[in-house]
Scaffold this active site. Structure first.
Site, mmCIF file in Angstrom:
data_model
loop_
_atom_site.group_PDB
_atom_site.id
_atom_site.type_symbol
_atom_site.label_atom_id
_atom_site.label_comp_id
_atom_site.label_asym_id
_atom_site.label_seq_id
_atom_site.Cartn_x
_atom_site.Cartn_y
_atom_site.Cartn_z
ATOM 1 N N HIS A 60 0.839 -1.171 -0.134
ATOM 2 C CA HIS A 60 0.057 0.170 0.000
ATOM 3 C C HIS A 60 0.660 1.350 -0.143
ATOM 4 O O HIS A 60 1.172 1.818 1.211
ATOM 5 C CB HIS A 60 -0.878 -0.181 1.081
ATOM 6 C CG HIS A 60 -1.884 0.891 1.145
ATOM 7 N ND1 HIS A 60 -3.273 0.702 1.584
ATOM 8 C CD2 HIS A 60 -2.169 2.079 0.548
ATOM 9 C CE1 HIS A 60 -4.026 1.665 1.351
ATOM 10 N NE2 HIS A 60 -3.316 2.537 0.878
ATOM 11 N N PHE A 63 2.453 6.800 -4.751
ATOM 12 C CA PHE A 63 3.844 7.284 -5.430
ATOM 13 C C PHE A 63 3.359 8.469 -6.382
ATOM 14 O O PHE A 63 4.151 9.121 -6.880
ATOM 15 C CB PHE A 63 4.464 6.374 -6.304
ATOM 16 C CG PHE A 63 5.294 5.344 -5.376
ATOM 17 C CD1 PHE A 63 5.668 5.551 -3.929
ATOM 18 C CD2 PHE A 63 6.201 4.403 -6.085
ATOM 19 C CE1 PHE A 63 6.406 4.759 -3.365
ATOM 20 C CE2 PHE A 63 7.004 3.485 -5.233
ATOM 21 C CZ PHE A 63 7.088 3.723 -4.103
ATOM 22 N N HIS A 179 -10.662 0.332 0.415
ATOM 23 C CA HIS A 179 -10.616 0.926 1.403
ATOM 24 C C HIS A 179 -12.196 1.399 1.964
ATOM 25 O O HIS A 179 -13.102 2.056 1.265
ATOM 26 C CB HIS A 179 -10.235 2.287 0.691
ATOM 27 C CG HIS A 179 -10.402 3.778 1.410
ATOM 28 N ND1 HIS A 179 -9.439 4.618 1.612
ATOM 29 C CD2 HIS A 179 -11.499 4.424 1.799
ATOM 30 C CE1 HIS A 179 -9.889 5.756 2.246
ATOM 31 N NE2 HIS A 179 -10.970 5.615 2.411
ATOM 32 N N ASP A 305 0.754 2.640 3.705
ATOM 33 C CA ASP A 305 -0.130 3.533 3.339
ATOM 34 C C ASP A 305 0.623 4.885 3.148
ATOM 35 O O ASP A 305 0.178 6.006 3.458
ATOM 36 C CB ASP A 305 -1.485 4.076 4.098
ATOM 37 C CG ASP A 305 -2.262 4.846 3.706
ATOM 38 O OD1 ASP A 305 -2.348 5.082 2.212
ATOM 39 O OD2 ASP A 305 -3.391 5.026 4.194
ATOM 40 N N PHE A 323 -5.297 14.481 4.202
ATOM 41 C CA PHE A 323 -5.213 13.365 4.847
ATOM 42 C C PHE A 323 -4.109 12.489 4.344
ATOM 43 O O PHE A 323 -3.742 12.314 3.108
ATOM 44 C CB PHE A 323 -6.429 12.403 4.338
ATOM 45 C CG PHE A 323 -7.527 12.964 5.071
ATOM 46 C CD1 PHE A 323 -8.106 12.587 6.502
ATOM 47 C CD2 PHE A 323 -8.801 13.446 4.332
ATOM 48 C CE1 PHE A 323 -9.224 12.926 6.934
ATOM 49 C CE2 PHE A 323 -9.960 13.868 4.968
ATOM 50 C CZ PHE A 323 -10.180 13.532 6.215
ATOM 51 N N GLY A 324 -3.216 11.997 5.340
ATOM 52 C CA GLY A 324 -2.110 11.162 5.128
ATOM 53 C C GLY A 324 -0.935 11.574 5.283
ATOM 54 O O GLY A 324 -0.583 12.594 5.522
HETATM 55 ZN ZN LIG Z 1 -7.147 4.447 1.885
#
Ligand SMILES: [Zn+2]
Length: 425
Positions: A60, A63, A179, A305, A323-324
């Site tokens: 996961h 890129f 997801h 992730d 987000f992330g």
């Molecule tokens: Zn996700």
């Protein structure tokens, strides 16, 4: 013939025993493993007792290319992967264009192959734009090399679309990766709905948005016989559902991220968007449940992730920030430090989660063991010395992680892909 000799590395042999060995590599393969190898080599690397493992596998990663090269590119993302000890990654399809058509898919795959420093397998999207009800042509996409199908970043909102997608994925024998997020329960949230969101005065995402859609999917997965894989599982209810589904014979696997294992909502110090990710950090009870699920085999693997963003997108309030978090350069160190060194799990278990199970679940070529004849996809980690994570050390374009400042063991010393140096400290 070029020969690379790694001297005196610790290898995991059996029963969690580490043994100092020499490893000789030639023509991209391991050709000898012994207590002492005296064969002349083109290059000799003194491992000085560092830990040599098969290259890690991350199912996961984001890129970001094409479409969002300012966040990350295949070149920088795969260099970051190599620096994290990863030799194989599976790249997510929330790109522009989305690889939902064979034309977009083959172009993205070619770019991965041209610019990747590690083995990159590409996901194709379940549907155009990650939102359409029309399921993509999975038969052609699978023939073109799609490793699996997912709309990661978005949940599939209707059961009818998921049913069609699972039937199509089952037909071409590829995993369907979900997801899980029911958008009707998101409520404009930016973190987990609960005690901490109230304290911070921030809108919360109902955790039922994950588990309710997961429950739906597991029922459809059972009906279709598809291999269903849950991305970034994060709640206790989700873990309980997967445990039950496995007991009922549903072909389900699940991954958890290092941040959901190591952090919860009580760690969110304030309105700091480096703690903003989707799914959000949950409660301490949820965190204990994902740890228990990983330890008892309900959760099969760890996946990062890895979600790099620009500084401008992250250095702002929770509301409005992306987000992330970036994760591929820190995951092994964090997992080694907090699970193996702390005694919660064995090194053998960690390699199950970060090498063996990802390879098995996604039917990836290559080998998960260090044996003569295996491709020389290897990583060497310094497990003896403490290291403090800093923002300026990342090869990823993204430095957005709450783990900056953390002290860890297991820095990568060397990563080889097909016997070639992909990263060297
Ligand atoms: Zn996700």
């Amino acid at each position: 013939m070029t020969r690379l000799l790694i001297k005196q590395a610790h290898l995991l042999v059996h029963d969690n025993e580490l043994k100092l060995q020499d490893v000789l590599i030639s023509e991209g393969k391991i050709v000898e493993i012994a207590d002492e190898i005296t064969t002349p080599a083109t290059r000799t690397i003194e491992a000085q007792g560092a830990l040599l493992t098969p290259g890690l596998v991350d199912v996961h990663v984001h890129f970001r290319e094409p479409g969002f090269a300012y966040k990350e590119t295949v070149a920088t993302g795969s260099q970051a992967a190599a620096r994290g000890g990863f030799t194989t990654v599976l790249a997510m399809p929330n790109l522009d264009p989305v690889p939902a058509t064979p034309a977009a898919f083959t172009q993205i795959k070619a770019n991965n192959e041209a610019n990747g420093r590690v083995h990159i397998y590409q996901y194709a999207a379940i549907s155009e734009g990650l939102t359409s009800a029309d399921v993509s042509d999975m038969e052609t996409l699978a023939a073109d090399g799609a490793i699996a199908f997912t709309n990661d970043g978005k949940g599939v909102q209707t059961a009818a679309t998921m049913l069609t997608a699972m039937q199509a994925a089952a037909k071409v024998k590829r995993p369907l990766v979900a997801h899980v997020e029911d958008e009707s329960l998101v409520n404009g949230g930016v973190m987990n709905l609960g005690k901490r969101s109230k304290e911070l005065g921030l809108p919360g995402i109902d955790p039922l948005s994950e588990s309710s859609q997961l429950a739906r999917d597991l029922v459809i997965a059972k009906a279709t016989g598809v291999h269903y894989h849950v991305a970034h599982i994060s709640t206790k209810e989700s873990v309980d559902l997967v445990r039950f589904a496995k007991s009922q014979g549903v072909q389900v696997t699940a991954e958890v991220s290092p941040h959901h294992l190591l952090l919860d909502e009580t760690d969110i110090t304030g309105d700091n968007a480096y703690f903003k990710m989707n799914p959000p950090l949950r409660t301490p009870t949820d965190r204990q449940a994902v740890i228990a699920g990983l330890l008892d085999g309900t959760i099969d693997m760890v996946a990062t992730d890895h979600a790099p963003h620009s500084l401008a997108e992250k250095q702002r309030s929770f509301i409005g920030a992306a987000f992330g978090i970036t994760g591929i350069e820190t995951s092994f160190q964090l997992m080694y430090t907090h699970f193996v060194k702390s005694g919660i799990a064995t090194l053998e278990q960690l390699l199950q989660w970060m090498v063996v199970q990802p390879r098995v679940a996604f039917n990836l070529p290559g080998q998960s063991e260090l044996t003569v004849g295996a491709p020389a996809d290897l990583a060497l980690f310094d497990i003896a010395h403490a290291h403090t994570i800093t923002a300026d050390e990342f090869l990823s374009k993204g430095v957005n992680t709450p783990f900056i400042g953390a002290t860890v063991y297991g820095q990568t010393v060397l990563t080889l892909v097909n016997g070639q140096v992909a990263y060297e400290a």
